[in-house]
Design a protein around this motif. Sequence first.
Motif, PDB file in Angstrom:
ATOM      1  N   GLU A   1       0.838  -1.187   0.000  1.00  0.00           N
ATOM      2  CA  GLU A   1       0.000   0.000   0.000  1.00  0.00           C
ATOM      3  C   GLU A   1       0.875   1.239   0.000  1.00  0.00           C
ATOM      4  OE1 GLU A   1      -2.414  -0.059   3.448  1.00  0.00           O
ATOM      5  OE2 GLU A   1      -0.789   0.393   4.839  1.00  0.00           O
ATOM      6  N   GLU A   2       0.278   2.350  -0.375  1.00  0.00           N
ATOM      7  CA  GLU A   2       1.014   3.594  -0.526  1.00  0.00           C
ATOM      8  C   GLU A   2       0.125   4.743  -0.078  1.00  0.00           C
ATOM      9  OE1 GLU A   2       2.715   3.990  -4.370  1.00  0.00           O
ATOM     10  OE2 GLU A   2       2.762   6.173  -4.282  1.00  0.00           O
ATOM     11  N   ARG A   3       0.751   5.750   0.602  1.00  0.00           N
ATOM     12  CA  ARG A   3      -0.008   6.891   1.088  1.00  0.00           C
ATOM     13  C   ARG A   3       0.850   8.145   0.979  1.00  0.00           C
ATOM     14  NH1 ARG A   3      -0.111   6.087   6.148  1.00  0.00           N
ATOM     15  NH2 ARG A   3       0.694   8.000   7.079  1.00  0.00           N
ATOM     16  N   VAL A   4       0.199   9.228   0.649  1.00  0.00           N
ATOM     17  CA  VAL A   4       0.887  10.505   0.539  1.00  0.00           C
ATOM     18  C   VAL A   4       0.172  11.506   1.427  1.00  0.00           C
ATOM     19  CG1 VAL A   4       1.578  12.396  -0.996  1.00  0.00           C
ATOM     20  CG2 VAL A   4       1.636  10.035  -1.826  1.00  0.00           C
ATOM     21  N   ASP A   5       0.925  12.124   2.334  1.00  0.00           N
ATOM     22  CA  ASP A   5       0.401  13.189   3.178  1.00  0.00           C
ATOM     23  C   ASP A   5       1.093  14.493   2.797  1.00  0.00           C
ATOM     24  OD1 ASP A   5       0.218  11.077   6.143  1.00  0.00           O
ATOM     25  OD2 ASP A   5      -1.221  11.401   4.504  1.00  0.00           O
ATOM     26  N   ALA A   6       0.342  15.565   2.840  1.00  0.00           N
ATOM     27  CA  ALA A   6       0.897  16.876   2.494  1.00  0.00           C
ATOM     28  C   ALA A   6       0.355  17.912   3.454  1.00  0.00           C
ATOM     29  CB  ALA A   6       0.557  17.263   1.054  1.00  0.00           C
ATOM     30  N   ALA A   7       1.193  18.848   3.813  1.00  0.00           N
ATOM     31  CA  ALA A   7       0.801  19.925   4.712  1.00  0.00           C
ATOM     32  C   ALA A   7       1.389  21.237   4.220  1.00  0.00           C
ATOM     33  CB  ALA A   7       1.288  19.640   6.140  1.00  0.00           C
ATOM     34  N   LEU A   8       0.601  22.303   4.273  1.00  0.00           N
ATOM     35  CA  LEU A   8       1.041  23.641   3.891  1.00  0.00           C
ATOM     36  C   LEU A   8       1.161  24.464   5.157  1.00  0.00           C
ATOM     37  CD1 LEU A   8       1.717  25.601   1.597  1.00  0.00           C
ATOM     38  CD2 LEU A   8      -0.713  26.265   1.582  1.00  0.00           C
ATOM     39  N   LEU A   9       2.364  24.994   5.409  1.00  0.00           N
ATOM     40  CA  LEU A   9       2.644  25.745   6.626  1.00  0.00           C
ATOM     41  C   LEU A   9       2.860  27.211   6.285  1.00  0.00           C
ATOM     42  CD1 LEU A   9       5.311  23.324   8.177  1.00  0.00           C
ATOM     43  CD2 LEU A   9       2.814  23.133   8.272  1.00  0.00           C
ATOM     44  N   ASP A  10       2.473  28.092   7.237  1.00  0.00           N
ATOM     45  CA  ASP A  10       2.766  29.507   7.039  1.00  0.00           C
ATOM     46  C   ASP A  10       4.156  29.804   7.566  1.00  0.00           C
ATOM     47  OD1 ASP A  10       0.674  30.618   9.852  1.00  0.00           O
ATOM     48  OD2 ASP A  10       2.534  29.466   9.783  1.00  0.00           O
ATOM     49  N   GLN A  11       4.536  31.088   7.587  1.00  0.00           N
ATOM     50  CA  GLN A  11       5.898  31.417   8.001  1.00  0.00           C
ATOM     51  C   GLN A  11       6.124  31.207   9.495  1.00  0.00           C
ATOM     52  OE1 GLN A  11       6.476  35.448   6.879  1.00  0.00           O
ATOM     53  NE2 GLN A  11       4.969  36.287   8.309  1.00  0.00           N
ATOM     54  N   GLU A  12       5.048  30.987  10.253  1.00  0.00           N
ATOM     55  CA  GLU A  12       5.178  30.631  11.676  1.00  0.00           C
ATOM     56  C   GLU A  12       5.104  29.137  11.877  1.00  0.00           C
ATOM     57  OE1 GLU A  12       5.713  34.529  12.522  1.00  0.00           O
ATOM     58  OE2 GLU A  12       5.920  32.819  13.876  1.00  0.00           O
ATOM     59  N   TYR A  13       5.142  28.372  10.767  1.00  0.00           N
ATOM     60  CA  TYR A  13       5.112  26.912  10.766  1.00  0.00           C
ATOM     61  C   TYR A  13       3.807  26.364  11.315  1.00  0.00           C
ATOM     62  CZ  TYR A  13      10.084  27.786  10.168  1.00  0.00           C
ATOM     63  OH  TYR A  13      11.278  28.242   9.726  1.00  0.00           O
ATOM     64  N   ARG A  14       2.726  27.126  11.146  1.00  0.00           N
ATOM     65  CA  ARG A  14       1.401  26.634  11.496  1.00  0.00           C
ATOM     66  C   ARG A  14       0.785  25.952  10.282  1.00  0.00           C
ATOM     67  NH1 ARG A  14      -0.108  32.283  14.227  1.00  0.00           N
ATOM     68  NH2 ARG A  14       0.254  32.799  12.050  1.00  0.00           N
ATOM     69  N   VAL A  15       0.079  24.867  10.532  1.00  0.00           N
ATOM     70  CA  VAL A  15      -0.555  24.119   9.438  1.00  0.00           C
ATOM     71  C   VAL A  15      -1.799  24.891   9.006  1.00  0.00           C
ATOM     72  CG1 VAL A  15      -1.606  21.943   8.733  1.00  0.00           C
ATOM     73  CG2 VAL A  15       0.330  21.938  10.335  1.00  0.00           C
ATOM     74  N   ILE A  16      -1.805  25.337   7.756  1.00  0.00           N
ATOM     75  CA  ILE A  16      -2.972  26.063   7.237  1.00  0.00           C
ATOM     76  C   ILE A  16      -3.754  25.220   6.231  1.00  0.00           C
ATOM     77  CG2 ILE A  16      -1.944  28.320   7.611  1.00  0.00           C
ATOM     78  CD1 ILE A  16      -1.125  28.399   4.723  1.00  0.00           C
ATOM     79  N   PHE A  17      -3.188  24.093   5.859  1.00  0.00           N
ATOM     80  CA  PHE A  17      -3.915  23.207   4.951  1.00  0.00           C
ATOM     81  C   PHE A  17      -3.283  21.819   5.022  1.00  0.00           C
ATOM     82  CE2 PHE A  17      -4.511  21.107   0.864  1.00  0.00           C
ATOM     83  CZ  PHE A  17      -5.895  21.179   0.741  1.00  0.00           C
TER      84      PHE A  17
END
Length: 531
Positions: free
Chosen positions: A144-160
């Motif tokens: 099995e295979e999985r891809v996780d992605a996270a978009l961080l702001d300049q304060e390293y907070r997860v915004i997406f």
Amino acid sequence: MKNRRERGGLFGLLARNYLLFTLVLLLLAGGVFALWNAWLLNVYQPADWPGLLGDHALNEGSYERLRHYLKGAGDAFAVYGADGRLVYATEENFDPHCPPEVLETVVPYGSSVETQAFEKLAEDGSRRFLVIRHFYGEGADGQEERVDAALLDQEYRVIFGGLGDGRSRYTPEEYAYLSGRRFPEDQLIRAEFTDTQGERRTILMREKRMGTEESYQSYLAARWIWLLFLPLYLAAAGAFIVWMRRKIGRPLRRLNEAVEAQARGQMVRVGDCGGPREIRQIGESFDRFADRLAESEGERKRLDEGRQKLIADISHDLKTPITVIAGYVDAICDGKVPPGEQEPYLRAIQSRAQGLTELINAFHEYSKVEHPQFVLQLERTDLCEYLRAYLAGKYDEIDLAGFTLEISIPERAVFCALDRMQFRRVLDNLLSNALRHNRLGTILFFELTQEEKTVLLRVGDNGDGIPPERAQTIFEPFVVGSEARSGKGSGLGLAITRRVMEGHGGEIRLEPHPRPGRSTEFVLTLPRMEG
């Protein structure tokens, strides 16, 4: 034709042979690569992390005894306690304190995880960080295979998105380990173990990534193996060239022989020269070219015949008046004509001499307008005023000849670029032809109209008209009203007229369907000038 298409084209032939050649090269490259890989495996030995993790010295805290598992110059490891305090490190560039939250961002040993981090600027100028983790694992259903992605702001907070660890924010230290920027040239993995005293500890293992200087030196050390590929490649390429020469060279030689024969003046055809479709198409194009060349040769012969006829016509037009003049002069000189009866003969000689002069002048004008250096002296002219002045000067001549004139010229100015003298010759030729070839009472028409970019001058009459057999060649030189050339005129007037109109950037044509009430109508087209 269908059978020839079914043989396939040059692309298919090249594709098949290319694939065969590529397969041979792949086999050769595979053999050389196997030798090269064996050499690299012998030269480059990665750190023995499984041996290190299985050694009892790790649990006993005898970390110095574990150094022999490090093979490369960049291999290193560090041991951290449960509180994140550095217990031991083989190098000094490890952080003296690394909290468990930071250590958890490092990829665990034995897991198939690939992390990528990207930095970009948002529209407002702030930074954004995109982190992508690709998980490879084996579940209950197999691979099995999985891809996780996270978009961080300049304060390293997860915004997406998210990385599946439940975090909504990261510290700068956590992001540095998560993205691999803490040791950008190295690969970092972690493993947890319990020492003999029951304390939970974490070991960070670091080794140089492939593509660094050490790996490059290893590649350079094995480059001699690839030299074996050169003679093997040359042998395969030679066999491929010989094969392609048989398939393509033979029909090309046949085409070349046909071209050389054509250069020697031999009319040859290639026919089906064989080979791929494209080469056969070249052969067919060559045959079409040979046919066009034969047609061009026929056209050249026709022009030669026309030139010979032109010379014969000139000779005839000159010979007739000269013969008459010579006959009358001989009769007078021989005393065959009494002195009192010589005046009619002298008048006839004078008339023939004048006609001969006019004919020679027409030849001279025709030779001038046909010369490549013939240039018109164009100037901006109101065509309406020009036509009014011209017809006013010709009115008495037209009236005395018994002809009627109908004029339709706009009141407002219409400007064109005219050579006044040469354009007057155009009008003189058309007017003299109308007066010469029509009977008394004929109406002459001059009508000027405008279009968007051109001016149309229609010159016509309601006289006898032009014979249909002459209409197609009326603008050719020496074309007159009779095949026997017994009519008046040199037959050069309309040829001169056409050349002068072309010099003005316009044209003259004989309208095949004149307007009602007209039997002959010439249409002169001139470019119109603005203003």
